[in-house]
Design an enzyme around this catalytic site. Sequence first.
Site, PDB file in Angstrom:
ATOM      1  N   HIS A 134      -3.228  -0.992  -7.103  1.00 22.74           N
ATOM      2  CA  HIS A 134      -2.407  -1.414  -8.240  1.00 22.74           C
ATOM      3  C   HIS A 134      -1.483  -0.306  -8.761  1.00 22.74           C
ATOM      4  O   HIS A 134      -1.851   0.842  -8.866  1.00 22.74           O
ATOM      5  CB  HIS A 134      -3.310  -1.917  -9.370  1.00 22.74           C
ATOM      6  N   HIS A 143       6.090   5.763   5.226  1.00 22.75           N
ATOM      7  CA  HIS A 143       5.291   4.987   6.188  1.00 22.75           C
ATOM      8  C   HIS A 143       3.817   5.175   5.829  1.00 22.75           C
ATOM      9  O   HIS A 143       3.327   6.308   5.817  1.00 22.75           O
ATOM     10  CB  HIS A 143       5.587   5.522   7.594  1.00 22.75           C
TER      11      HIS A 143
END
Length: 213
Positions: A134, A143
């Site tokens: 979150h 990446h």
Amino acid sequence: MRVVVIGAGGHGQVVADILRGAAAAGEAIEFGGYLDDRASLSFDQSVLGMVSALPHVPHDAAIVAIGHNDTRARVSRHLETAGERLAVARHPSAIVSDSACAGPGTMICAGAIVCVGARLGRGVILNTGCAVDHHSHVGDYAHVGPGARLGGNVVIGDGAFIGIGAVVLPQVRIGAGAVVGAGAVVTRDVPPRATVVGVPAKALQAVPLRVAR
Ligand SMILES: CC(C)(COP(=O)(O)OP(=O)(O)OC[C@H]1O[C@@H](n2cnc3c(N)ncnc32)[C@H](O)[C@@H]1OP(=O)(O)O)[C@@H](O)C(=O)NCCC(=O)NCCS
């Protein structure tokens, strides 16, 4: 929406698979073939030509599926400057919160999880089975490798690379262009362009050298 994939290497094939999977799941998206500057890739009839051929290939959008972060950034910026639209590719098995957002050109692979309030920049790769918890923020052209785990409120800088299976603890900040080695557990902030490995993660230069006896 017909999407041409830029780059026909391993990651490009993963992204083509995402587009095919999304189409099979009923999304209005279609794999429109690859473009790649490597002539040796003519093995596959889906490789339609060099990247410069994009204006002559039927498409609604493109996606730059090049694993190397700096190259992906450079090619993406070039295409956007030329007026191309970059698509978001999201595998149907990915779980993405409605409150999360993703910039153009971002690729969300099979089994990835993106939790409430997460923000993904432009041209991000969330690789197979990774998790972004979150309110974390993944910067442009970063990446997150296969199976990597980001805790809540983590910040990943632009162009950073998080290796396979690495864990980044909540609220840790990874600097722009930094590299986190496969399997590392990152407990503290990592400076820009540093490489860290191990559990807990340390700068690669700080890994003790073997002593010759
Ligand atoms: C961290 C990493 C980038 C370092 O690569 P490198 O600079 O070429 O480093 P080397 O392979 O020369 O290794 C240097 C030292 O670090 C150690 N090391 C390398 N990667 C390590 C890792 N992930 N964890 C622990 N130690 C590691 C090596 O064993 C070596 O130690 P030694 O000098 O005692 O022999 C690389 O090993 C890595 O983990 N890459 C992630 C790959 C990945 O996740 N790819 C996903 C593709 S989708």
